[in-house]
Enzyme design. Structure first.
Site, PDB file in Angstrom:
ATOM      1  N   GLY A 219       0.818  -1.204   0.000  1.00 10.34           N
ATOM      2  CA  GLY A 219       0.000   0.000   0.000  1.00 10.34           C
ATOM      3  C   GLY A 219       0.856   1.259   0.000  1.00 10.34           C
ATOM      4  CB  SER A 220       0.169   4.603   1.374  1.00  2.00           C
ATOM      5  OG  SER A 220      -1.117   4.623   0.806  1.00  2.00           O
ATOM      6  CB  THR A 221       4.458   1.505   3.499  1.00  8.22           C
ATOM      7  OG1 THR A 221       4.147   0.268   2.857  1.00  8.22           O
ATOM      8  CG2 THR A 221       3.622   1.635   4.755  1.00  8.22           C
TER       9      THR A 221
END
Lengths: 479, 479
Positions: A219-221
């Protein structure tokens, strides 16, 4: 009548000949493959009657052998006083599955060739045979913090903490865990087997080491990797990119809050990280192109060779995407991107360590029974992921995630200290989202880099995963 | 002119001193084996070494002295071989039981007492049976007693089933395996019967030709009666009712060998093999223990045959529910462990093989004495068999030829059936290694066979009485 008797005598000889040839074949030519046959557990049967070296975390023995009786033939029982806390890392003895018990078996039982001379001397002086002790890099406090946080949350997941400068694994916890004592009884092997089967059948997979061996969409990591690629390719934190409310990637890609990232204007890289903007990062990935994205991901360790720390680590994946839409989604850690928690901790640790990703390791040292060191560890650089300048820029952007006006991960902030972090909420094909938080602290002199994933948490990385990361970081820094 | 060299054989020699020296060596080897086992296993001399030395050594020397008086012309190799094999078995049993302090499954001391009893019977037979041919007189009584002995275990209350085979008789204070004696009775009967029916069995019949070539000489149907009886008995009684495949195979194999010696007609062997294996193939779908043995043999390393619990995928796990091939495979592992020279007596882990004291004692030798030790054992047995065959060749009477070759082949085939089963040449059937295996019946029958061979060799080798005047006028008829 003598002729048939002679023939019978020849036949009898031939029978003996067959036996002799066969026995020679078994004992000489087939011997090695039989000795190494997977069913051949002779050495394990023997191991049960020998003391085994302990496994240590700090000065605490987290696995040790206890004699069951006074006689020479009596077995030893392996004990794990910390229960499930280190179960996935230490493993069990008699060995089942993965763990230090399996990987360092020869040293622990004392059959390793480096111990041969000592064993020989011991046998001459009549001293009892002893295995080596294995000291782990773990911090008991950090490991306990991870377990406590996950147990309070009551969700499956994993947390990994690394020392960014060396790559030492400070914590690696996978929830749920299992009790190694339940599956290692040598007095009641049947109960041990039943316990193991029950664990195997459990749908929460307590035997799975999620920290090293389970891949999740990051995801956004993963936007940290995309941002790193941008910075390495000439962008600055102030470089801007279109950041609309939705982006057409075959299926429209929205931002988490539904609106644009910067009031409809192009957004800076720094602000996009702070807010975790989806549309701008998808655009960044498309603009950089598949090759540069893959190159950057691989510098952090994606698509790498299988690592052994010495436990085997499942490789993380960033496939080169030719399709624009898929490439865009891969820039925000979706599509075909898959990472283990350890991999994401390595991303954070690489940024924290001026761009150098260190090779993670779990064994600090192996010591002989007289405490002389047999095996130590020298930190090794796995790769240089980004330049020191880019690492500094990324750090500043990540501080915004915990401290900025529109911070997505304030839950990871530690009072009196700057924390660099990044949230992540990964869509999954089945069920609620996975919630991530990767971070390191203190931002100016990083001592610990953490990645936390809450499996199907259904919330956001900032609310579910960041507080766990905070507790682990505090545990490391406080001690 | 030189005198013509008389065409006379060399004068017969007794070689009793050679027998004494070799017997002393066999005794020495036995005691040395015990000392080695005691020192290696427990670090001390066997506490009862003197007792074993005095009893076993004394008995063997006594047997030798006895032979000097009552069978001075007998083959000098037989007694040393019997002593060596018996002694090795004794030493191994001592190592398995007394040396480990666990005599619940047997002991060398009881084997020693049985050895003493067996040697007494040995001496008795040599003393009383001056002329083995008197056994020829009562073929049908011998046959009946053989059948009676074989059927004895089927009597309810008396018979016992051990390890699936109903071949034991409980006498209250001890148990007997009557088939061990039945096989000797059978050889006596067959020798007598075939000598009297030899002409009919070997000559009557018709030729089977393909073109001009004689392929087979088939016997007449009515002469098939003994074959049919033998076949029916082996299949129906032994295989179906008693699950005693070992004895069945042994008896039928010996029967075929003897009918071949008597008739010199290979068609008998062909008919016998077809009938026996045909019956086995027909019974295969219906007799479950048959299938189990075949699968165990052919598919021994199949995880499901080796271990029936669920930890097959984990090589290091315990197996709580042993499959049928566990003993066989562990025996092979033990042999592999022994390698060329073995671990030394007392240095291995023979107890790893289940029920190692019975048929699988061979693997204990293989593990601790290595291929070298097994070769000694096999060659000693082969030597015994070939000396027996020589007796058959040297004998003057047909009955003795049949009898000696029958007994010799019995020993050879029995060795093949048991060791071949243990080393996976043929399916495991359950039989005992002559002289070596634990158990009174087996030991006693071995010594009876040895006594019969010695008596026959004495009579065959004994020079004919010299005529008083060498003129050829008076014919001296030697017995």
């Amino acid at each position: 009548m003598n002729k048939p008797i002679r023939r019978l005598a020849f036949f009898a000889m031939a029978l003996f000949g067959v036996l002799l040839v066969n026995v020679s074949y078994i004992q000489v030519f087939q011997a090695e493959s039989l000795r190494e046959h997977p069913f051949n557990n002779r050495q394990y049967a023997n191991q049960l009657t020998q003391p085994r070296g302990p496994i240590l975390v700090g000065s605490e023995e987290v696995a040790f052998s206890e004699p069951l009786g006074e006689e020479e033939d009596d077995k030893y029982q392996r004990k794990y006083p910390a229960g499930g806390l280190y179960a996935h890392l230490v493993g069990t003895f008699p060995v089942r599955g993965e763990g230090i018990e399996t990987r360092q078996n020869a040293l622990l039982e004392g059959s390793d060739e480096r111990l041969v001379v000592r064993n020989f001397i011991d046998s001459l002086t009549g001293k009892e045979h002893q295995g080596a002790s294995v000291e782990l890099t773990l911090s008991a406090k950090a490991q306990e913090a991870a377990q406590a946080a996950f147990e309070e949350l009551g969700k499956n997941g994993a947390a990994v903490a690394l020392d960014p400068e060396t790559g030492a694994v400070l914590a690696s916890y996978s929830n749920p865990t299992f009790d190694p004592n339940a599956v290692s009884s040598v007095t009641d092997a049947e109960a041990a087997n039943t316990a193991w089967t029950d664990y195997e059948a459990d749908e929460n997979k307590p035997l799975l080491n999620r920290a090293l061996n389970e891949r999740y969409p990051p995801g956004s990591t993963f936007k940290l990797v995309t941002a790193a690629a941008a910075l390495e390719n000439g962008a600055t934190p102030e470089s801007t990119m279109d950041a609309p409310a939705t982006l057409d990637l075959g299926v429209p890609l929205p931002n988490a809050w539904g609106g644009p990232c910067n009031g409809g204007d192009p957004d800076t890289l720094a602000h996009s990280i702070e807010r975790s903007c989806n549309t701008s990062f998808a655009n960044w990935a498309i603009e950089l192109g598949a090759d540069k994205m893959t190159e950057q991901a691989e510098k952090f360790g994606f698509n790498g060779e299988e690592m052994a720390i010495p436990l085997p680590v499942t490789g993380s994946l960033y496939p080169t995407e030719d399709d624009r839409n898929t490439l865009g989604r891969s820039g925000i850690g979706q599509a075909n991107v898959e990472a283990t928690p350890l991999q994401m901790a390595m991303v954070a640790a690489g940024i924290a360590n001026d761009g150098d990703v260190m090779k993670p390791y779990l064994v600090e040292s192996v010591k002989d029974s007289d405490l002389s060191e047999i095996e130590g560890h020298t930190p090794e650089t796995l790769s240089t992921a980004v330049s020191a300048k880019s690492a500094e820029d990324l750090t500043q952007m990540m501080i915004g995630v915990t401290e900025g006006a529109e911070a997505s991960g304030p839950g990871g902030a530690i009072p009196g200290m700057q924390v660099a972090g990044k949230t992540g909420t990964a869509e999954t094909a089945s069920g609620p989202t996975h919630n991530w938080f990767v971070s390191f602290a203190p931002a100016d002199d990083p001592q610990v880099a953490v990645a936390v994933v809450v499996e199907h948490g259904g919330g956001s990385g900032g609310t579910l995963a960041a507080p766990i990361a905070k507790r682990i970081m505090e545990a490391v820094i406080d001690q | 002119m030189s005198a013509p060299v008389p065409n006379r054989p060399l004068p017969p020699v007794k070689r009793r001193n050679a027998e004494l020296v070799m017997t002393l060596m066999a005794i020495g080897l036995t005691l040395f084996a015990m000392i080695e086992a005691g020192l290696t296993r427990n670090g001390e001399m066997p506490p009862s070494l003197f007792l074993y030395g005095a009893l076993f050594g004394g008995l063997a020397i006594l047997a030798h002295v006895f032979i000097r008086f009552f069978a001075p012309w007998s083959d000098p190799l037989l007694l040393p071989i019997g002593t060596l094999l018996n002694g090795l078995g004794l030493a191994m049993l001592w190592r398995l039981f007394e040396a480990t302090g666990d005599t619940s499954n047997g002991s060398a001391m009881s084997q020693l007492i049985l050895t003493a009893a067996s040697m007494a019977v040995f001496a008795g037979i040599i003393f009383f049976l001056k002329e083995p041919r008197i056994l020829q007189r009562y073929p049908y009584i011998t046959a009946l007693s053989a059948v009676f002995l074989l059927l004895l275990p089927l009597i309810p209350g008396l018979g016992m089933t051990i390890n699936g085979a109903r071949q034991w008789v409980n006498l209250g204070f001890t148990s007997l395996q009557p088939s061990e004696f039945a096989k000797i009775a059978l050889v006596i009967f067959l020798s007598g019967y075939m000598v009297s029916k030899r002409d009919v069995l070997s000559l009557a019949g018709k030729q089977v030709k393909i073109g001009r070539f004689k392929v087979l000489a088939l016997p007449r149907m009515r002469d098939m009666a003994p074959m049919a009886l033998m076949w029916g008995f082996c299949i129906i009684v032994l295989v179906i009712l008693m699950n005693d495949l070992g004895t069945s195979l042994l008896l039928f194999g010996t029967f075929l060998a003897m009918i071949y010696v008597a008739t010199h007609r290979s068609s008998w062997i062909a008919i016998g093999l077809v009938a026996f294996f045909g019956a086995c193939a027909l019974l295969y779908p219906f007799v479950s223990h048959f299938r189990v043995r075949m699968v165990t043999w052919l598919d021994a390393f199949n995880p499901e045959v080796y271990c029936t619990d669920q930890f097959l995928n984990d090589p290091n796990a315990f197996c709580t529910t042993s499959g049928t091939s566990q003993q066989l495979v562990k025996g092979l592992f033990a042999l592999a462990q022994g390698g060329l020279t073995g671990a030394g007596l007392g240095g291995g882990q023979p107890g790893y093989v289940p029920e190692v004291q019975n048929d699988f004692i061979f693997t204990a030798f293989g593990e601790e004495l290595g291929l070298t030790g097994l070769m000694v054992m096999l060659l000693a047995l082969a030597l015994l068999v070939e000396r027996g065959m020589r007796i058959a060749l040297a004998a003057k009477e047909l009955f003795i030829k049949m009898f000696a070759s029958g007994i010799s082949f019995l020993i050879a085939f029995q060795t093949f059936v048991v060791i071949g089963g243990v080393t996976r040449v043929i399916p495991m059937t359950g039989a005992t290694i002559p002289f070596v295996a634990k158990g009174g019946s087996a030991l006693l029958s071995s010594w009876i066979m040895l006594a019969l061979l010695m008596r026959m060799s004495n009579n065959a080798r004994k020079p004919a009485p010299q005529s008083i005047q060498d003129e050829g006028a008076t014919q001296v008829i030697s017995r």
